[in-house]
Design an enzyme around this catalytic site. Structure first.
Site, PDB file in Angstrom:
ATOM      1  N   ALA A 176     -14.004 -21.621  25.411  1.00 51.59           N
ATOM      2  CA  ALA A 176     -13.864 -20.286  26.002  1.00 51.59           C
ATOM      3  C   ALA A 176     -14.647 -20.207  27.306  1.00 51.59           C
ATOM      4  CB  ALA A 176     -14.355 -19.225  25.019  1.00 51.59           C
ATOM      5  N   GLU A 191     -25.765 -23.354  29.367  1.00 54.57           N
ATOM      6  CA  GLU A 191     -25.538 -23.913  28.031  1.00 54.57           C
ATOM      7  C   GLU A 191     -26.886 -24.279  27.409  1.00 54.57           C
ATOM      8  OE1 GLU A 191     -22.985 -24.643  25.692  1.00 54.57           O
ATOM      9  OE2 GLU A 191     -24.828 -25.213  24.648  1.00 54.57           O
ATOM     10  N   GLY A 243      -5.408 -28.655  16.567  1.00 60.05           N
ATOM     11  CA  GLY A 243      -4.568 -28.356  17.726  1.00 60.05           C
ATOM     12  C   GLY A 243      -4.618 -26.897  18.109  1.00 60.05           C
ATOM     13  N   VAL A 270     -29.695 -18.462  27.497  1.00 59.16           N
ATOM     14  CA  VAL A 270     -29.782 -17.089  27.984  1.00 59.16           C
ATOM     15  C   VAL A 270     -30.560 -16.315  26.927  1.00 59.16           C
ATOM     16  CG1 VAL A 270     -28.497 -14.977  28.456  1.00 59.16           C
ATOM     17  CG2 VAL A 270     -27.694 -17.160  29.355  1.00 59.16           C
ATOM     18  N   HIS A 273     -14.139 -24.057   5.092  1.00 58.21           N
ATOM     19  CA  HIS A 273     -13.031 -25.006   5.279  1.00 58.21           C
ATOM     20  C   HIS A 273     -12.949 -25.847   4.018  1.00 58.21           C
ATOM     21  CE1 HIS A 273     -10.476 -28.175   6.783  1.00 58.21           C
ATOM     22  NE2 HIS A 273     -10.239 -27.457   7.868  1.00 58.21           N
ATOM     23  N   GLU A 302      -7.162 -30.596   9.061  1.00 57.31           N
ATOM     24  CA  GLU A 302      -5.983 -30.085   8.382  1.00 57.31           C
ATOM     25  C   GLU A 302      -4.735 -30.895   8.778  1.00 57.31           C
ATOM     26  OE1 GLU A 302      -6.521 -26.018   8.280  1.00 57.31           O
ATOM     27  OE2 GLU A 302      -4.457 -25.536   7.815  1.00 57.31           O
ATOM     28  N   ARG A 342      -3.523 -33.127   5.937  1.00 58.49           N
ATOM     29  CA  ARG A 342      -2.606 -32.490   4.974  1.00 58.49           C
ATOM     30  C   ARG A 342      -1.290 -32.138   5.672  1.00 58.49           C
ATOM     31  NH1 ARG A 342      -5.685 -27.648   3.373  1.00 58.49           N
ATOM     32  NH2 ARG A 342      -7.142 -28.367   4.951  1.00 58.49           N
ATOM     33  N   ARG A 387      -6.770 -21.573   4.243  1.00 59.72           N
ATOM     34  CA  ARG A 387      -8.047 -22.241   3.974  1.00 59.72           C
ATOM     35  C   ARG A 387      -8.853 -21.564   2.868  1.00 59.72           C
ATOM     36  NH1 ARG A 387      -9.774 -23.597  10.224  1.00 59.72           N
ATOM     37  NH2 ARG A 387      -8.347 -25.347  10.404  1.00 59.72           N
ATOM     38  N   HIS A 400     -17.288 -22.872   7.983  1.00 62.56           N
ATOM     39  CA  HIS A 400     -16.536 -23.423   9.102  1.00 62.56           C
ATOM     40  C   HIS A 400     -16.344 -22.464  10.265  1.00 62.56           C
ATOM     41  CE1 HIS A 400     -13.867 -26.022  11.158  1.00 62.56           C
ATOM     42  NE2 HIS A 400     -12.819 -25.230  11.029  1.00 62.56           N
ATOM     43  N   HIS A 401     -16.094 -21.222   9.971  1.00 65.25           N
ATOM     44  CA  HIS A 401     -15.766 -20.313  11.082  1.00 65.25           C
ATOM     45  C   HIS A 401     -16.210 -18.911  10.723  1.00 65.25           C
ATOM     46  CE1 HIS A 401     -13.275 -19.411  14.710  1.00 65.25           C
ATOM     47  NE2 HIS A 401     -13.234 -18.213  14.165  1.00 65.25           N
ATOM     48  N   ARG A 436      -9.188 -17.219   9.353  1.00 66.95           N
ATOM     49  CA  ARG A 436      -8.568 -17.785  10.555  1.00 66.95           C
ATOM     50  C   ARG A 436      -7.653 -18.941  10.190  1.00 66.95           C
ATOM     51  NH1 ARG A 436      -9.216 -22.116  13.501  1.00 66.95           N
ATOM     52  NH2 ARG A 436     -11.273 -22.663  12.658  1.00 66.95           N
ATOM     53  N   VAL A 487      -8.453 -22.608  18.806  1.00 61.36           N
ATOM     54  CA  VAL A 487      -8.276 -23.194  20.135  1.00 61.36           C
ATOM     55  C   VAL A 487      -7.401 -22.276  20.989  1.00 61.36           C
ATOM     56  CG1 VAL A 487      -7.366 -25.164  21.416  1.00 61.36           C
ATOM     57  CG2 VAL A 487      -8.683 -25.548  19.343  1.00 61.36           C
TER      58      VAL A 487
HETATM   59  P1  ADP Z   1     -15.955 -21.161  21.576  1.00 61.99           P
HETATM   60  O1  ADP Z   1     -15.120 -21.952  20.666  1.00 61.99           O
HETATM   61  O2  ADP Z   1     -15.895 -19.716  21.332  1.00 61.99           O
HETATM   62  O3  ADP Z   1     -15.799 -21.542  23.015  1.00 61.99           O
HETATM   63  P2  ADP Z   1     -18.198 -22.969  21.127  1.00 61.99           P
HETATM   64  O4  ADP Z   1     -18.992 -23.021  19.905  1.00 61.99           O
HETATM   65  O5  ADP Z   1     -17.261 -24.081  21.376  1.00 61.99           O
HETATM   66  O6  ADP Z   1     -17.463 -21.547  21.181  1.00 61.99           O
HETATM   67  O7  ADP Z   1     -19.172 -22.885  22.379  1.00 61.99           O
HETATM   68  C1  ADP Z   1     -20.220 -21.966  22.482  1.00 61.99           C
HETATM   69  C2  ADP Z   1     -21.352 -22.599  23.274  1.00 61.99           C
HETATM   70  O8  ADP Z   1     -22.305 -21.600  23.605  1.00 61.99           O
HETATM   71  C3  ADP Z   1     -22.118 -23.644  22.499  1.00 61.99           C
HETATM   72  O9  ADP Z   1     -22.146 -24.838  23.237  1.00 61.99           O
HETATM   73  C4  ADP Z   1     -23.521 -23.071  22.323  1.00 61.99           C
HETATM   74  O10 ADP Z   1     -24.521 -24.051  22.350  1.00 61.99           O
HETATM   75  C5  ADP Z   1     -23.607 -22.166  23.533  1.00 61.99           C
HETATM   76  N1  ADP Z   1     -24.580 -21.079  23.371  1.00 61.99           N
HETATM   77  C6  ADP Z   1     -24.763 -20.305  22.283  1.00 61.99           C
HETATM   78  N2  ADP Z   1     -25.735 -19.401  22.506  1.00 61.99           N
HETATM   79  C7  ADP Z   1     -26.187 -19.602  23.766  1.00 61.99           C
HETATM   80  C8  ADP Z   1     -27.197 -18.995  24.597  1.00 61.99           C
HETATM   81  N3  ADP Z   1     -27.916 -17.977  24.193  1.00 61.99           N
HETATM   82  N4  ADP Z   1     -27.394 -19.490  25.832  1.00 61.99           N
HETATM   83  C9  ADP Z   1     -26.660 -20.510  26.297  1.00 61.99           C
HETATM   84  N5  ADP Z   1     -25.683 -21.130  25.564  1.00 61.99           N
HETATM   85  C10 ADP Z   1     -25.451 -20.677  24.321  1.00 61.99           C
END
Ligand code: ADP
Length: 925
Positions: free
Chosen positions: A492, A511, A526, A633, A719, A732, A735, A756, A859-860, A899, A905
């Site tokens: 995202a 990050e 997928g 952050v 999951h 998945e 399966r 699931r 899982h989610h 979900r 994705v």
């Molecule tokens: P999505 O599938 O919604 O994109 P992901 O789990 O793949 O979510 O990615 C979210 C990312 O955000 C992770 O890499 C996680 O480490 C990062 N993250 C979570 N909290 C913080 C934060 N406070 N500051 C910076 N990065 C963060």
């Protein structure tokens, strides 16, 4: 101009033709022809702008027969109507004073049926090329071989009519001519195969007819060259002494030059990797006097004048130059002025450099493109030393930076260290230098070390940026300003950042983990979408409405209807958005809860997560978007109801402010936050999680602190198929690809393709609270992920069902009976026991048989912050909090109570790009 250099010495070829200097533009695939192989205007201009000072231009390979094109956009010389187009190229080159040579070829078994109207490709023998998914070609009959030779003759005649100064017979790159000479692809037992002399017959006959045509229709200065690949890796295959044998024969018949087809002019043997002698040295040592009279062209790795001079010094007579000629149309002029060139292309200069659009997207060129327009980060030039520590690995690297780029990375010599990391280091080093970014794919099998090295490079860059700011009289601690701050580097966050950047915003990604990719990188199956182009291509009929209904049903009717509607509507666009960013998900499978194949995945059926992140990161690198790793952050700054930026903490716990008008929260879910999971669902205490460590839900808290509301927080998905010793998720797709679930008793117990939550509940209800996922070798072959599980060591395999049962401590008769009964259901397409209606793919009857013990894991998290359909974050009064958007798993409501596999994705790309768009518009308004 410097006339002392040997590069400028003219060369007289054996037929008397004179090349004005030693430089040639190498024949390179541009993929810029019309659908029928006709020449486009772009192509003519591409060649015109590159001719001039360079002595000779070898025009890219032209297929001689309608069954010959080896790639889309190939140009043709298969009929007389192609002559006028080719004549435009020849005349454009010659009008600038260079010689124009045309390469001719037939792709043979390297041709894909879709390039030739679905027909079967032809080859010396009915043996498929040794690559995954290659089509088995049809062997040419003896008569057809003779006809093929006449077609090469016709092509030569057309090249003459089009005004070319010569032709290059393409006997390399595993195309048809090489296929005839290779003992691997040619296993004929007529006069065209068997002995080495017989296999050499086809190339020699092609040379013979070329001479005949030249003699009949051209003057004596018509040049005839031959290109060859010196070795094949296959066993049996062409070895260097076979090549020497053929070259001697060609030389004896008469040829004006020979052209090595290799990646670097100093290449050594690919068959004998211990041998450090270069092929050109071997060639010189072994050639006869006759062969010595034929000039030889070297290619690969020539960028600067010194490279060209060194290649001549090593014994080549002529130098062909590829990538540098694409990046610099006036390459020869530049090197002769002693300019020092680097292989990269400014991303805004495609048209100015007359690079046809398809060539721009070709991987070789793509890798050279840099976004220099953004200004990007600035560094203090110099060498920065950093430590790299991961597991047993402890070493130091020197990162050399120029003011705007990484120019080198070297290992610091340390005799006390015994590191077996050199190969991985070299691979990573070149990936980082090509991408000019530390954010590149890790080396398989050396992930932890790769991540540590990438991190060290990134740290060196941060230090150097700081020093640059100080040098410029600035304060590196002062707040930095961006238009958009993206929190989180999962799918995202990355898609949001790319979209916002493309709409003109200055973007930074923050990050908290040491590497990019979040939990998305672990996604396996997928991306769901209905009514897509790829479904249509495969003849799959689907409707958005049905997708909506099935997702709603899967989510137990708890989904937010507006968000779900937006999700379903925008899903096909999101698949196209990815494709337009070179992330093509064109293979399609199915997941539990769906009735139609709508889960889009990579063509090679590999797990979607790694593929997706690798593609998105490539886009991030091309745009030079800043990424701060190991940086959290801690607060979203907010004044008078409007977001103003964020407060961050880096790995040294130093705090900084990033000002921004727009903030996008894409921080993922909270599956890895045990306390938070248990707070909402006490019964999940003790469950393993499939998620990465960073899935702690911090974004939810950040947003709650500025007033955001949440929804569905107790909707946590487990999951069903998680390997418990490693917490590794068994996709998945296994399966969906035809596997079944059996209990310790050896019996199926439920419809494996149910949602699931239901499948998980049934597994937990078994006495042993776990089950076996069982599949045969056909299922394994169709799902790359299965090989990964085998490599990770948690798959139990046995040649027969009975033996497998014994290994699983299971009653063999039971498992046998279960499989037989299931196979019967596959045949009749009806599961009488548990009503499975989808993924009854194939009978499970091809050994070896495989099993993995699995049980559910967290899982989610379906719950999260509330947003509207524009991804704006809402407070408890459903009012928009200005300046902040959220996308991905941090958001609640879209998936309701459960979900569906493949919907996460889709969610991150659909809402990620939307958030990126809205955040950019807001920031720039
Ligand atoms: P999505 O599938 O919604 O994109 P992901 O789990 O793949 O979510 O990615 C979210 C990312 O955000 C992770 O890499 C996680 O480490 C990062 N993250 C979570 N909290 C913080 C934060 N406070 N500051 C910076 N990065 C963060």
């Amino acid at each position: 101009m410097n006339t002392i250099t040997p590069i400028l010495k003219p060369l007289t070829l054996p037929n008397g033709a004179v090349l004005k200097n030693r430089l040639l533009m190498a024949p390179m695939t541009t993929c810029a022809g019309f659908f029928d192989g006709g020449v486009t205007g772009d192509l003519v201009e591409y060649y015109r702008s590159r001719a001039g000072t360079i002595g000779t231009v070898i025009v890219e390979c032209c297929f001689i027969d309608p069954k010959g094109p080896a790639f889309p956009g190939a140009i043709a010389i298969d009929s007389d109507n192609k002559i006028p187009g080719l004549a435009r190229i020849a005349s454009a080159i010659k009008s600038k004073g260079s010689k124009a040579i045309l390469q001719i070829y037939h792709g043979g078994r390297m041709v894909e049926p879709e390039l030739i109207g679905g027909k079967k490709p032809v080859a010396p023998s009915a043996i498929a090329a040794p690559r995954e998914g290659a089509t088995t070609p049809q062997a040419l009959t003896g008569e057809e071989v003779e006809v093929m030779i006449t077609k090469f003759g016709d092509a030569v005649n057309r090249a003459i009519k089009a005004g070319f100064d010569g032709v290059e017979i393409h006997g390399a790159n595993t195309y048809l001519i090489q296929q005839f000479y290779s003992p691997n692809s040619n296993q004929r037992d007529d006069k065209w195969g068997g002995s080495r002399d017989n296999r050499a017959r086809f190339p020699l006959e092609v040379l013979e007819i070329t001479h005949k045509m030249a003699k009949r229709f051209a003057d004596s200065s018509f040049i005839i060259g031959y290109r060859f690949s010196p070795e094949e890796i296959e066993v049996p295959g062409i070895r260097f002494d076979d090549t020497m044998y053929l070259l001697e024969k060609l030389a004896a018949r008469g040829v004006d030059y020979l052209h090595f087809s290799v990646g670097h002019y100093l290449r050594t043997s690919i068959n004998d990797t211990a041998d450090t002698t270069t092929l050109i040295e071997k060639y010189h040592a072994q050639r006869s006097d006759t062969l010595a009279r034929i000039p030889i062209i070297g290619v690969g790795g020539v960028v600067n004048k010194s490279d060209a001079e060194s290649a001549l010094d090593k014994g080549y007579d002529l130098i062909a130059v590829g990538k540098a000629c694409i990046a610099y149309p006036d390459w020869a002029d530049r090197i002769l002025k002693n300019e020092h060139l680097e292989l990269f292309i400014d991303s805004t200069q495609r048209e100015a450099l007359t690079i046809p659009e398809p060539l721009w997207r070709f991987s070789l060129v793509d890798a050279m493109i840099r976004d220099v327009s953004s200004g990007g980060r600035k560094y203090k030039a110099g060498v920065f030393q950093e430590k790299v520590e991961a597991e047993a690995l402890k070493l130091k690297i020197n990162v050399t930076l120029d003011t705007d780029r990484i120019t080198d990375i070297t290992l610091v010599q340390d005799d006390t260290l015994d590191v077996d990391f050199s190969t991985s280091f070299e691979i990573l080093r070149s990936r980082i230098l090509v991408a000019n970014s530390p954010y590149v794919d890790a080396v398989t099998g050396a992930t932890a070390q790769s991540e540590a090295l990438k991190k060290a490079v990134s740290r060196a860059m941060t230090t150097s940026t700081k020093e640059h700011v100080i040098e410029e009289g600035g304060n590196p601690e002062a707040p930095q300003s961006y238009d958009v701050v993206v929190i989180g580097s999962g799918g995202a966050g990355l898609s949001a950042a790319i979209q916002a950047y493309d709409e003109g915003a200055r973007v930074v990604i923050v990050e908290k983990m040491p590497s990019i990719g979040g939990n998305t990188i672990k996604a396996s199956v997928g991306m769901n979408a209905a009514e897509t182009r790829f479904q249509k291509l495969k003849g799959i009929e689907d409707s958005k409405e049905l997708f909506y209904e099935e997702t709603l049903k899967g989510g137990k009717f708890k989904n937010n209807h507006d968000l779900l509607r937006t999700f379903v509507e925008r899903a096909p666009e999101a698949v196209e958005w990815l494709a337009s960013h070179d992330i093509e998900l064109n293979d399609i499978t199915i997941t539990g809860g769906m009735s139609i194949d709508r889960t889009h995945r990579p063509a090679d059926r590999s797990a979607v997560g790694g593929f997706l992140i690798s593609g998105l990161v490539k886009n991030i690198n091309q745009r030079n978007i800043d990424v701060l790793l190991d940086t959290s952050v801690e607060e979203i700054l907010h004044a008078d109801g409007v977001v103003t930026g964020v407060k961050i903490a880096n790995e040294y716990n130093e705090h900084h402010i990033l000002n921004a008008k727009s903030v996008i929260v894409a921080t993922g879910g909270f599956s890895a936050n045990r306390a938070m999971v248990v707070k909402y669902r006490p019964e999940l205490d003790g469950f393993v999680t499939t998620n990465h460590k960073g899935a702690t839900g911090s974004g939810i808290v950040l947003l709650q602190n500025i007033g955001a509301d949440t929804v569905d927080m107790s909707e946590i998905q487990i999951h069903p198929t998680v390997e418990q010793t490693t917490s590794y998720l068994v996709s998945e797709a296994i399966r969906g690809g035809g596997a079944i679930l059996v209990s310790q008793e050896g019996k199926r117990f439920y419809n494996e393709m149910e949602t699931r939550d239901k499948v998980s509940a049934q597994i937990i209800a078994l006495p042993e609270k776990s089950a076996w996922i069982v599949f045969d070798d056909q299922v394994r072959q169709n799902n790359k992920a299965a090989d990964e599980y085998i490599a990770r060591g948690f798959v139990v395999s046995a040649p027969s069902v009975g033996e497998l049962a014994l290994k699983l401590n299971m009653e063999p008769g039971n498992l046998q009976a279960t499989l037989e009964r299931y196979n019967q259901f596959v045949v009749q397409k009806q599961d009488e026991d548990f009503g499975r209606t989808t993924a009854l793919r194939c009978e499970l009857n091809q050994g070896p048989f495989h099993a993995i013990r699995i049980a559910p894991g967290v899982h989610h998290t379906m719950g999260g912050v509330t947003i509207n359909t524009e991804t704006e974050v809402l407070d408890s009064q459903k009012q928009v909090i200005k300046g902040v958007w959220a996308a991905g798993e941090v958001v609640g409501g879209i998936h309701g109570a459960n979900r569906i596999g493949g919907n996460a994705v889709a969610d991150i790309i659909i809402f990620g790009t939307l958030a990126g768009h809205n955040a950019a518009v807001h920031a720039l308004s």
